[in-house]
Design an enzyme around this catalytic site. Structure first.
Site, PDB file in Angstrom:
ATOM      1  N   HIS A 150       0.823  -1.225   0.000  1.00  0.00           N
ATOM      2  CA  HIS A 150       0.000   0.000   0.000  1.00  0.00           C
ATOM      3  C   HIS A 150       0.851   1.267   0.000  1.00  0.00           C
ATOM      4  O   HIS A 150       0.325   2.359  -0.113  1.00  0.00           O
ATOM      5  CB  HIS A 150      -0.868   0.082   1.257  1.00  0.00           C
ATOM      6  CG  HIS A 150      -1.577  -1.176   1.573  1.00  0.00           C
ATOM      7  ND1 HIS A 150      -2.605  -1.646   0.827  1.00  0.00           N
ATOM      8  CD2 HIS A 150      -1.395  -2.080   2.562  1.00  0.00           C
ATOM      9  CE1 HIS A 150      -3.039  -2.778   1.336  1.00  0.00           C
ATOM     10  NE2 HIS A 150      -2.316  -3.067   2.377  1.00  0.00           N
ATOM     11  N   HIS A 184      -7.225   4.519   5.533  1.00  0.00           N
ATOM     12  CA  HIS A 184      -6.530   3.424   4.855  1.00  0.00           C
ATOM     13  C   HIS A 184      -5.062   3.800   4.631  1.00  0.00           C
ATOM     14  O   HIS A 184      -4.760   4.937   4.242  1.00  0.00           O
ATOM     15  CB  HIS A 184      -7.214   3.124   3.510  1.00  0.00           C
ATOM     16  CG  HIS A 184      -6.772   1.838   2.902  1.00  0.00           C
ATOM     17  ND1 HIS A 184      -5.576   1.725   2.213  1.00  0.00           N
ATOM     18  CD2 HIS A 184      -7.320   0.605   2.906  1.00  0.00           C
ATOM     19  CE1 HIS A 184      -5.443   0.471   1.804  1.00  0.00           C
ATOM     20  NE2 HIS A 184      -6.491  -0.233   2.220  1.00  0.00           N
ATOM     21  N   SER A 186      -6.093 -10.182  -2.518  1.00  0.00           N
ATOM     22  CA  SER A 186      -5.020 -10.731  -1.680  1.00  0.00           C
ATOM     23  C   SER A 186      -5.414 -12.093  -1.104  1.00  0.00           C
ATOM     24  O   SER A 186      -4.954 -12.487  -0.030  1.00  0.00           O
ATOM     25  CB  SER A 186      -4.628  -9.738  -0.583  1.00  0.00           C
ATOM     26  OG  SER A 186      -5.760  -9.246   0.061  1.00  0.00           O
ATOM     27  N   GLU A 197      -2.977   3.163   2.296  1.00  0.00           N
ATOM     28  CA  GLU A 197      -2.640   3.661   0.950  1.00  0.00           C
ATOM     29  C   GLU A 197      -2.969   5.158   0.836  1.00  0.00           C
ATOM     30  O   GLU A 197      -2.176   5.948   0.322  1.00  0.00           O
ATOM     31  CB  GLU A 197      -3.434   2.880  -0.106  1.00  0.00           C
ATOM     32  CG  GLU A 197      -3.189   3.425  -1.514  1.00  0.00           C
ATOM     33  CD  GLU A 197      -4.233   2.987  -2.526  1.00  0.00           C
ATOM     34  OE1 GLU A 197      -4.540   1.791  -2.593  1.00  0.00           O
ATOM     35  OE2 GLU A 197      -4.725   3.856  -3.268  1.00  0.00           O
TER      36      GLU A 197
END
Ligand code: F3S
Length: 290
Positions: A73, A123, A266, A125
């Protein structure tokens, strides 16, 4: 007879496969290392990596070894610089698609544009991309939150978290343009959506429209899996977001004729296979009058 259909593309995306390959090679070469947050949002993968000597830590201060891993990320540049300043060997697994979003944020901020990210402010990212905007940015989770915004600078750049849905980003742009037009001088939009996620979501929607129940396999903290579940559910089809096969309940299949399965990016193939096997067992049991 219950038909079970799996989406054409499931399992790891290119970014996750690439991150795991980098780590496998690095652990062979250097041995144990520590990653700043999970390399990818999947507990099974994190557990497998810990067997290889990749330990997950939650902050810079917890790093006690000589090798640090940047997760897929990405991280803000401040964190990457701090790792270097500590003279650690850095293994960078940032996904190239995330890197593109970071670069867009940096370039916008260099020409004095304030960056607005359509994404989850919490998040990793998004936090990383905001860091690349040099602190001159903000993340907005949805269109409703636009009306709460105060005064913004006159030059704005609009980006998206890579795993967001394309239609939702388009709606967000529409609402943002309507809201900001009387206030801004220039608005630049950069499409930072990940093509793999986009394709997987489009395929999941098609599948969801064909079946009675959708099962989305993915980590509950995985942004792309949550988005997949959301787009499937938006078709009106009963949708369940699970992390593993054991969560599937027989009642979900009762009275149904078709089930669709898709996965986040993932999820190891092994987990998808376990889900398909469990669905087969439940189907057989129901058809046998169970
Ligand atoms: Fe990268 Fe897209 Fe996967 S951003 S990590 S290729 S979901």
């Amino acid at each position: 007879m219950i038909r079970v259909e799996k989406a054409k593309e499931t399992g790891f995306c290119f970014g996750v496969r690439r991150a795991l390959k980098i780590l496998e090679e690095a652990t062979e070469k250097y041995g144990e290392m520590e990653t700043l947050g999970p390399v990818v949002h999947n507990q099974r993968v994190v557990d497998d990596l810990s067997q290889l000597g990749v330990k997950t830590v939650t902050s810079l201060d917890q790093i006690s070894g000589r090798i640090a891993v940047i997760p897929s990320h990405g991280v803000p540049p401040r964190v990457a610089e701090e790792l270097k300043a500590r003279r650690l060997r850095v293994i960078d697994t940032t996904c190239p698609n995330v890197r593109k979003a970071q670069k867009a944020a940096r370039e916008l901020s260099e020409v004095d544009f304030f960056v607005v990210i359509f994404g989850d402010p919490n998040h990793p990212e998004v936090k990383g991309i905001l860091g690349w905007a040099g602190g001159r940015g903000i993340a907005i989770p949805d269109s409703q939150a636009i009306s709460d915004l105060g005064q913004l600078p006159p030059h704005l750049g609009l980006l998206s978290q890579t795993t967001r849905n394309a239609n939702q980003f388009a709606q967000f742009i529409n609402s943002f343009v309507t809201w900001s037009l009387p206030l801004v001088q220039e608005l630049r939009i950069v499409n930072t959506l990940c093509n793999i996620t986009k394709k997987r979501q489009a395929e999941a929607v098609q599948l969801a429209k064909k079946v009675d129940v959708m099962i989305v396999v993915g980590g509950r903290n995985s942004a792309n899996a949550r988005c997949l579940a959301e787009v499937c559910s938006s078709t009106g089809t009963e949708t369940y977001h699970i992390e593993k096969a054991s969560e599937i309940e027989q009642t979900w299949l009762r009275g149904k004729t078709s089930v669709g399965v898709t996965t986040g990016t993932s999820i190891p193939d092994q987990v998808t296979d376990e889900v398909m096997l469990k669905l087969d067992q439940l189907r057989e049991s129901l058809e046998a009058g169970g």
